[in-house]
Enzyme design. Structure first.
Site, PDB file in Angstrom:
ATOM      1  NE  ARG A 109      -1.860  -3.234  -2.994  1.00  0.00           N
ATOM      2  CZ  ARG A 109      -2.285  -4.281  -2.371  1.00  0.00           C
ATOM      3  NH1 ARG A 109      -2.173  -5.530  -3.086  1.00  0.00           N
ATOM      4  NH2 ARG A 109      -3.291  -4.473  -1.478  1.00  0.00           N
ATOM      5  CB  THR A 113       6.506  -6.153  -6.624  1.00  0.00           C
ATOM      6  OG1 THR A 113       6.190  -4.784  -5.763  1.00  0.00           O
ATOM      7  CG2 THR A 113       7.562  -5.947  -7.571  1.00  0.00           C
ATOM      8  CG  ASP A 205     -12.583   3.516   1.078  1.00  0.00           C
ATOM      9  OD1 ASP A 205     -11.980   4.252   2.033  1.00  0.00           O
ATOM     10  OD2 ASP A 205     -11.747   3.286   0.211  1.00  0.00           O
ATOM     11  CG  ASP A 208     -13.806   7.065  -0.501  1.00  0.00           C
ATOM     12  OD1 ASP A 208     -12.862   7.734  -0.250  1.00  0.00           O
ATOM     13  OD2 ASP A 208     -13.798   6.199  -1.243  1.00  0.00           O
TER      14      ASP A 208
HETATM   15  N1  URA Z   1      -9.927  -0.609   3.645  1.00  0.00           N
HETATM   16  C1  URA Z   1     -11.209  -0.246   3.763  1.00  0.00           C
HETATM   17  O1  URA Z   1     -11.550   1.049   3.852  1.00  0.00           O
HETATM   18  N2  URA Z   1     -12.345  -1.009   3.809  1.00  0.00           N
HETATM   19  C2  URA Z   1     -12.106  -2.568   3.505  1.00  0.00           C
HETATM   20  O2  URA Z   1     -13.273  -3.265   3.489  1.00  0.00           O
HETATM   21  C3  URA Z   1     -10.637  -2.928   3.152  1.00  0.00           C
HETATM   22  C4  URA Z   1      -9.893  -2.051   3.187  1.00  0.00           C
END
Ligand code: URA
Length: 214
Positions: A109, A113, A205, A208
């Site tokens: 990203r 922007t 996540d 992770d």
């Molecule tokens: N990416 C993730 O791994 N978890 C989220 O809740 C949002 C984006």
């Protein structure tokens, strides 16, 4: 939020899928089990996403007699994971479609922007002729998936489906508005995004939890 299935958003609400998704969401689920569940869910979802593959008749000789059967009519497919979490879904889709090719797409990203751009793209050379399944477990804002759609359309891809495991309503709206033809498969559409763009309740996540990082 209950989300109605329609012809562009298919919520895979099979009891086995919902059961596995509940374990996936649990914060006490280990990385090993999380990875296995992502793979299994991707396989179930790919099963739904290939429901419309065209068939042709063939005659097979069984040990008893001739049988008129149906086989898939020569469709070429590609799986495109969005790095990194999308990698966790690839093996599950390959379990179902072993002949599929795999392209890889990495997104970053832009700090100013906030627009996502691809930093890595390696596709099968005939990607334009393939039916493409883009895989990424979490559809949050939709930014990466919209960038992926734009990239693949520029490569000439016509048949494009998105497979995620959990989606936020905001992201669903964004990807559907970005492309009039794309179809989305998800196991759930959750309540919302929080201020950190995490899906609520979501599962944390995904990258992770798949790779055991923090
Ligand atoms: N990416 C993730 O791994 N978890 C989220 O809740 C949002 C984006």
């Amino acid at each position: 939020m209950a989300f109605e299935n329609n012809d562009r958003v298919i919520v895979v609400d099979h009891p086995m899928v919902q059961h596995k998704l509940a374990i996936l969401r649990d914060k006490t689920t280990s990385s090993k089990q999380f990875r296995e569940l992502v793979r299994e869910l991707a396989m179930f979802e790919a099963y739904e996403a290939t429901r419309d593959l065209p068939l042709e008749e063939v005659v097979v000789e069984t040990p008893v007699a001739e049988a008129t059967c149906s086989i898939i009519k020569g469709r070429k497919m590609a799986i495109v994971p969005i790095l990194r979490a999308g990698l966790g879904m690839v093996e599950g889709v390959l379990d179902l479609i072993p002949a599929a090719r795999v392209g890889h797409l990495g997104m970053y990203r832009d700090e100013e922007t906030h627009i996502p751009h691809e930093y890595y793209a390696k596709m099968p050379e005939d990607i334009a002729e393939r039916d493409v399944l883009v895989v990424d477990p979490m559809l949050a804002t939709g930014g990466s998936l919209v960038a992926a759609i734009e990239y693949l359309r520029k490569q000439g891809v016509k048949n494009l489906k998105l497979m995620v495991l959990v989606a936020a309503p905001e992201g669903v709206k964004t990807v559907l508005e970005a492309d009039p033809d794309v179809v989305l498969y998800t196991c759930a559409v959750d309540e919302r995004l929080n201020d950190a763009a995490y899906i609520v309740p979501g599962l944390g996540d995904a990258g992770d939890r798949i790779f055991g990082t923090k």
